[in-house]
Design an enzyme around this catalytic site. Structure first.
Site, PDB file in Angstrom:
ATOM      1  N   ASP A  54      63.538 -16.274  18.607  1.00 35.61           N
ATOM      2  CA  ASP A  54      63.337 -15.425  19.487  1.00 35.61           C
ATOM      3  C   ASP A  54      63.006 -14.621  18.124  1.00 35.61           C
ATOM      4  O   ASP A  54      62.857 -12.996  18.719  1.00 35.61           O
ATOM      5  CB  ASP A  54      63.661 -15.047  20.873  1.00 35.61           C
ATOM      6  CG  ASP A  54      64.749 -14.274  20.918  1.00 35.61           C
ATOM      7  OD1 ASP A  54      66.286 -14.629  20.038  1.00 35.61           O
ATOM      8  OD2 ASP A  54      65.349 -13.941  22.020  1.00 35.61           O
ATOM      9  N   HIS A 257      62.712 -17.105 -11.296  1.00 34.46           N
ATOM     10  CA  HIS A 257      62.949 -16.845  -9.734  1.00 34.46           C
ATOM     11  C   HIS A 257      64.336 -16.873  -9.444  1.00 34.46           C
ATOM     12  O   HIS A 257      64.386 -17.652  -8.182  1.00 34.46           O
ATOM     13  CB  HIS A 257      61.830 -16.939  -9.083  1.00 34.46           C
ATOM     14  CG  HIS A 257      60.443 -15.894  -9.423  1.00 34.46           C
ATOM     15  ND1 HIS A 257      59.061 -16.946  -9.291  1.00 34.46           N
ATOM     16  CD2 HIS A 257      60.356 -15.508 -10.179  1.00 34.46           C
ATOM     17  CE1 HIS A 257      58.215 -15.350  -9.276  1.00 34.46           C
ATOM     18  NE2 HIS A 257      58.850 -14.755 -10.351  1.00 34.46           N
ATOM     19  N   ASP A 274      66.753  -8.663 -12.101  1.00 30.32           N
ATOM     20  CA  ASP A 274      65.147  -8.033 -12.106  1.00 30.32           C
ATOM     21  C   ASP A 274      64.938  -7.803 -10.371  1.00 30.32           C
ATOM     22  O   ASP A 274      65.101  -8.677  -9.704  1.00 30.32           O
ATOM     23  CB  ASP A 274      64.373  -9.392 -11.798  1.00 30.32           C
ATOM     24  CG  ASP A 274      63.104  -9.351 -12.238  1.00 30.32           C
ATOM     25  OD1 ASP A 274      62.223  -8.367 -11.612  1.00 30.32           O
ATOM     26  OD2 ASP A 274      62.265 -10.295 -12.634  1.00 30.32           O
ATOM     27  N   ASP A 285      59.548  -1.944  -9.960  1.00 34.94           N
ATOM     28  CA  ASP A 285      59.695  -3.723 -11.096  1.00 34.94           C
ATOM     29  C   ASP A 285      61.079  -3.428 -12.072  1.00 34.94           C
ATOM     30  O   ASP A 285      59.902  -3.616 -13.021  1.00 34.94           O
ATOM     31  CB  ASP A 285      58.753  -4.331 -10.631  1.00 34.94           C
ATOM     32  CG  ASP A 285      58.972  -5.866 -11.418  1.00 34.94           C
ATOM     33  OD1 ASP A 285      59.753  -6.480 -11.356  1.00 34.94           O
ATOM     34  OD2 ASP A 285      57.447  -6.005 -11.476  1.00 34.94           O
ATOM     35  N   HIS A 364      56.257 -17.225 -19.675  1.00 33.87           N
ATOM     36  CA  HIS A 364      55.405 -15.809 -18.749  1.00 33.87           C
ATOM     37  C   HIS A 364      54.735 -15.328 -19.561  1.00 33.87           C
ATOM     38  O   HIS A 364      54.747 -15.221 -20.924  1.00 33.87           O
ATOM     39  CB  HIS A 364      56.277 -15.376 -17.445  1.00 33.87           C
ATOM     40  CG  HIS A 364      57.086 -14.896 -18.346  1.00 33.87           C
ATOM     41  ND1 HIS A 364      57.410 -13.432 -18.526  1.00 33.87           N
ATOM     42  CD2 HIS A 364      59.015 -14.923 -18.209  1.00 33.87           C
ATOM     43  CE1 HIS A 364      58.364 -13.023 -19.263  1.00 33.87           C
ATOM     44  NE2 HIS A 364      59.486 -13.495 -18.797  1.00 33.87           N
ATOM     45  N   HIS A 368      52.128  -7.307 -15.570  1.00 35.59           N
ATOM     46  CA  HIS A 368      51.162  -8.323 -14.460  1.00 35.59           C
ATOM     47  C   HIS A 368      51.122  -6.386 -13.767  1.00 35.59           C
ATOM     48  O   HIS A 368      51.581  -5.371 -14.193  1.00 35.59           O
ATOM     49  CB  HIS A 368      51.664  -8.822 -13.581  1.00 35.59           C
ATOM     50  CG  HIS A 368      53.370  -8.085 -12.781  1.00 35.59           C
ATOM     51  ND1 HIS A 368      53.453  -7.348 -11.894  1.00 35.59           N
ATOM     52  CD2 HIS A 368      54.517  -8.806 -13.115  1.00 35.59           C
ATOM     53  CE1 HIS A 368      54.570  -7.138 -11.325  1.00 35.59           C
ATOM     54  NE2 HIS A 368      55.373  -7.649 -12.393  1.00 35.59           N
ATOM     55  N   HIS A 375      52.907  -8.447  -7.620  1.00 37.64           N
ATOM     56  CA  HIS A 375      52.176  -8.672  -8.143  1.00 37.64           C
ATOM     57  C   HIS A 375      50.559  -7.939  -7.834  1.00 37.64           C
ATOM     58  O   HIS A 375      50.128  -8.694  -6.978  1.00 37.64           O
ATOM     59  CB  HIS A 375      52.150  -9.941  -8.449  1.00 37.64           C
ATOM     60  CG  HIS A 375      52.767 -10.365  -9.013  1.00 37.64           C
ATOM     61  ND1 HIS A 375      53.836 -11.778  -8.692  1.00 37.64           N
ATOM     62  CD2 HIS A 375      54.468  -9.801  -9.940  1.00 37.64           C
ATOM     63  CE1 HIS A 375      54.881 -12.196  -9.559  1.00 37.64           C
ATOM     64  NE2 HIS A 375      55.557 -10.859 -10.127  1.00 37.64           N
ATOM     65  N   GLU A 398      56.916  -6.403 -19.819  1.00 39.97           N
ATOM     66  CA  GLU A 398      58.194  -8.148 -19.563  1.00 39.97           C
ATOM     67  C   GLU A 398      58.806  -8.757 -20.441  1.00 39.97           C
ATOM     68  O   GLU A 398      58.596  -9.975 -19.712  1.00 39.97           O
ATOM     69  CB  GLU A 398      58.959  -7.966 -17.719  1.00 39.97           C
ATOM     70  CG  GLU A 398      57.649  -8.318 -17.143  1.00 39.97           C
ATOM     71  CD  GLU A 398      57.622  -8.704 -15.853  1.00 39.97           C
ATOM     72  OE1 GLU A 398      58.708  -9.492 -15.840  1.00 39.97           O
ATOM     73  OE2 GLU A 398      56.460  -8.566 -14.602  1.00 39.97           O
ATOM     74  N   TYR A 402      64.075 -16.861 -22.858  1.00 38.20           N
ATOM     75  CA  TYR A 402      65.349 -18.267 -21.825  1.00 38.20           C
ATOM     76  C   TYR A 402      65.743 -19.312 -23.026  1.00 38.20           C
ATOM     77  O   TYR A 402      64.600 -19.771 -23.067  1.00 38.20           O
ATOM     78  CB  TYR A 402      64.779 -18.646 -20.660  1.00 38.20           C
ATOM     79  CG  TYR A 402      63.673 -17.386 -20.239  1.00 38.20           C
ATOM     80  CD1 TYR A 402      64.695 -16.166 -20.070  1.00 38.20           C
ATOM     81  CD2 TYR A 402      62.425 -16.938 -20.697  1.00 38.20           C
ATOM     82  CE1 TYR A 402      63.908 -15.178 -19.191  1.00 38.20           C
ATOM     83  CE2 TYR A 402      62.108 -15.408 -20.017  1.00 38.20           C
ATOM     84  CZ  TYR A 402      63.045 -15.243 -19.203  1.00 38.20           C
ATOM     85  OH  TYR A 402      62.164 -13.707 -19.021  1.00 38.20           O
ATOM     86  N   ARG A 419      66.027 -10.934 -20.473  1.00 36.14           N
ATOM     87  CA  ARG A 419      63.896 -10.115 -20.296  1.00 36.14           C
ATOM     88  C   ARG A 419      64.767  -8.618 -19.823  1.00 36.14           C
ATOM     89  O   ARG A 419      65.622  -8.112 -19.203  1.00 36.14           O
ATOM     90  CB  ARG A 419      63.812 -11.129 -18.192  1.00 36.14           C
ATOM     91  CG  ARG A 419      62.332  -9.958 -18.258  1.00 36.14           C
ATOM     92  CD  ARG A 419      62.065 -11.008 -17.481  1.00 36.14           C
ATOM     93  NE  ARG A 419      62.239 -10.887 -15.761  1.00 36.14           N
ATOM     94  CZ  ARG A 419      63.213 -12.103 -15.540  1.00 36.14           C
ATOM     95  NH1 ARG A 419      63.209 -13.203 -16.312  1.00 36.14           N
ATOM     96  NH2 ARG A 419      63.300 -12.322 -14.543  1.00 36.14           N
ATOM     97  N   GLU A 421      62.116  -5.391 -18.104  1.00 29.73           N
ATOM     98  CA  GLU A 421      61.235  -4.817 -17.976  1.00 29.73           C
ATOM     99  C   GLU A 421      61.219  -3.353 -17.615  1.00 29.73           C
ATOM    100  O   GLU A 421      62.149  -2.899 -17.167  1.00 29.73           O
ATOM    101  CB  GLU A 421      60.938  -5.746 -16.413  1.00 29.73           C
ATOM    102  CG  GLU A 421      59.801  -5.351 -15.804  1.00 29.73           C
ATOM    103  CD  GLU A 421      59.553  -6.639 -14.436  1.00 29.73           C
ATOM    104  OE1 GLU A 421      60.608  -7.568 -14.330  1.00 29.73           O
ATOM    105  OE2 GLU A 421      58.725  -6.853 -14.146  1.00 29.73           O
TER     106      GLU A 421
END
Ligand code: GLY
Ligand code: MN
Ligand code: MN
Length: 452
Positions: A54, A257, A274, A285, A364, A368, A375, A398, A402, A419, A421
Site C-alpha cells: 500500500d 548507467h 553523473d 544533468d 554513446h 541530448h 532526455h 557529454e 571508457y 565522462r 558533462e
C-alpha cells in the site's frame, strides 16, 4: 544576532520566478493554433504508482500535462476545446473529499483549479461520466498521446458512447492523432522563465558536485557521495535527483548507467559522478570525474585531458545553425586523435574514424536535449537532416572514454572511465554554459579537493 547553526549553513540561492498562469495560457493557445479544424485535445495527468503493497512512489506529474497546466495533482484530465464559448480549457480533477484529504493533503478541487491555475472550467471526477462525452461531441479529430493506454481507453470509451447516441444527433471523433509531436516541438524551445528554472537546477546540481568532490576520500562508499549530492539538492529546495544518481568508482565508471552505488572508493582510482537536481520539474544533468584521493595519476590525467579537450571544443561549437551531428563528429575526431596519441588505437586517423574503431571506447552520443525531462523531447532531425540549433534550445555536451579492463590494453589505462558533462543553452549569438559552477580543469579539481 544569528545563531551558531545559522552561521554554518550555506547561503540560500535566490529562487527563480515560477511559470505564470499567463505563460501556461499562452502555451495552450500556441498548441490550439497548431491543431486541425474542429478538433480537441485529451491529455491525462500522471497517476500514483504502487511501490509495494500500500505504499506509493512519490508523485511526479506527467511533463506534457505539467507544461500545459502546472496542475500538480494525479488523476486529472485536460481537454482543450478550441472555439468553445463556455471556455476552451476544461479540467477534470480529484473530488474534494474531507476524509481522504485528512490522509493525503488538501486537493484543489474544481473551484481551486479555476482560481489558482486559470482553467476556464473545471469539474471534479465524479462528474466525468456526465460531461466528458458531451464536451467532445462534434469534434472530428481528437489529439491525444497515442502511446498512453489510459488516454486511448478514455478516447475509445468516448467514441463508443457518442457512436451509440448517433440517432440523437451525436457526432463521434473520426480520427485519433498523436498529440506528442506538437507539444514536444513547443517544449524544445525554452522561454526566459524556463531558462531561469533550468539555470537554477544547474546551479544546485553544480553545488552538489562541488560538495561531493570536497567529501571524497578513500574508504568512503559510493553511496556516501550519493548522500552528499542528494542532501545538497534537497537542501536548496529541489524535489530530489532528476534521474537516478550515478556514482561509479574505478571500473564501475565504465558502466554507463551504473546506479547501485554500493562499492567502496579506493585510493588511486577515479570516481565518475553523473547526477542532477530536479527543480520545479526542470532537470540538471552534470557529470564530473575526479580522483578519489584528490590527485590524478599520469595515465588518468592524460586520458582526462583528451576528454576535456574534446568536451571544451564541443561546447565552444554550440551556436545557432550548428548541429548536434557536427558537434558529435568533432568529438569523435578529437577522441580518436587522443586515443592514437596515447597508443590505445593504431594507424591512420581517417581510417580509425571510418571504421568506427573509437566505438570500443566511446559508444554513446555526445548530446541530448534537456528540459522538463533529462532526455528531453523534440526531434533531432528535420526532414531527415540533422536539425540546426536555435536560440532557446538547451542540450548537454557529454563526451567520455571508457577503457576496457582487457589484456590488450596498457595496464595503466585499464578500467578507467571518464565522462565530462555540462548543460548548455543556445543563445542569439552563441551559447551559455549553465553548469560552470563546478570545476573541470585538472588543476582546479586538485586545488578544490586538497584544500577541503
Ligand atoms: N544522466 C543521463 C545522461 O547523462 O544522459
Ligand atoms: Mn548525465
Ligand atoms: Mn546527459
Amino acid at each position: 544576532m544569528p545563531t551558531h547553526a545559522a552561521q554554518t549553513l550555506p547561503p540560500a540561492l535566490p529562487r527563480p520566478a515560477p511559470i505564470s498562469q499567463a505563460e501556461y495560457r499562452r502555451r495552450r493557445q500556441t498548441l490550439m493554433a497548431a491543431l486541425a479544424p474542429n478538433s480537441a485535445v485529451l491529455l491525462p495527468s500522471a497517476g500514483l504508482m504502487t511501490r509495494s503493497r500500500d505504499s506509493e512512489f512519490a508523485f511526479r506529474q506527467n511533463s506534457d500535462f505539467h507544461y500545459l497546466t502546472g496542475f500538480p495533482e494525479p488523476d486529472a484530465l485536460l481537454l482543450l476545446l478550441p472555439g468553445r464559448e463556455a471556455g476552451e480549457c476544461v479540467l477534470f480533477c480529484q473530488d474534494k473529499d474531507a476524509t481522504l484529504e485528512a490522509w493525503t493533503g488538501i486537493r484543489f478541487g474544481a473551484a481551486g483549479a479555476e482560481a489558482e491555475f486559470g482553467i476556464d472550467q473545471a469539474f471534479e471526477n465524479a462528474e466525468r461520466e456526465a460531461h466528458l462525452a458531451e464536451l467532445l461531441d462534434g469534434r472530428e479529430t481528437l489529439y491525444l498521446p497515442l502511446d498512453d493506454a489510459e488516454a486511448m481507453a478514455l478516447a475509445e470509451a468516448v467514441r463508443g458512447e457518442l457512436q451509440g447516441r448517433r440517432r440523437q444527433g451525436a457526432v463521434a471523433p473520426r480520427s485519433f492523432c498523436d498529440l506528442c509531436p506538437l507539444i514536444h516541438e513547443q517544449r524544445l524551445i525554452k522561454s526566459e522563465t524556463e531558462l531561469a528554472l533550468l539555470r537554477h537546477a544547474a546551479e544546485i546540481s553544480a553545488l552538489a558536485h562541488v560538495r561531493a568532490m570536497r567529501a571524497a576520500a578513500p574508504g568512503l562508499h559510493e553511496y556516501q557521495l550519493q548522500a552528499e549530492l542528494e542532501h545538497e539538492f534537497v537542501w536548496h529546495g529541489a524535489s530530489g535527483p532528476a534521474y537516478a544518481s550515478i556514482v561509479g568508482g574505478g571500473t564501475n565508471a565504465c558502466v554507463l548507467h551504473y546506479i547501485s552505488n554500493r562499492d567502496a572508493l579506493r585510493d588511486g582510482e577515479l570516481v565518475l559522478i553523473d547526477a542532477g537536481a530536479e527543480f520545479d520539474l526542470y532537470a540538471g544533468d552534470i557529470t564530473r570525474t575526479f580522483p578519489v584521493n584528490g590527485r590524478f595519476s599520469e595515465a588518468q590525467r592524460a586520458l582526462y585531458e583528451v576528454v576535456l579537450e574534446a568536451q571544451e571544443r564541443a561546447v565552444a561549437a554550440v551556436a545557432p545553425g550548428a548541429t548536434l551531428k557536427a558537434i558529435h563528429d568533432g568529438v569523435v575526431r578529437d577522441l580518436t586523435q587522443g586515443l592514437l596519441a596515447l597508443g590505445l588505437l593504431e594507424g591512420e586517423l581517417e581510417i580509425n574514424i571510418e571504421s568506427e574503431a573509437y566505438r570500443r571506447f566511446y559508444l554513446h552520443s555526445t548530446s541530448h536535449w534537456l528540459g522538463l525531462d533529462v532526455h528531453d523531447v523534440g526531434d533531432y532531425r528535420l526532414g531527415g537532416e540533422p536539425r540546426p540549433l536555435a536560440p532557446g534550445m538547451v542540450l548537454t555536451v557529454e563526451p567520455g572514454l571508457y577503457i576496457p579492463d582487457a589484456d590488450d590494453i596498457p595496464a595503466e589505462f585499464r578500467g578507467i572511465g571518464i565522462r565530462i558533462e555540462d548543460d548548455v543553452a543556445v543563445t542569439e549569438h552563441g551559447h551559455e554554459v549553465l553548469t560552470a559552477g563546478v570545476p573541470k580543469q585538472v588543476a582546479d579539481i586538485e586545488v578544490l579537493m586538497i584544500s577541503s
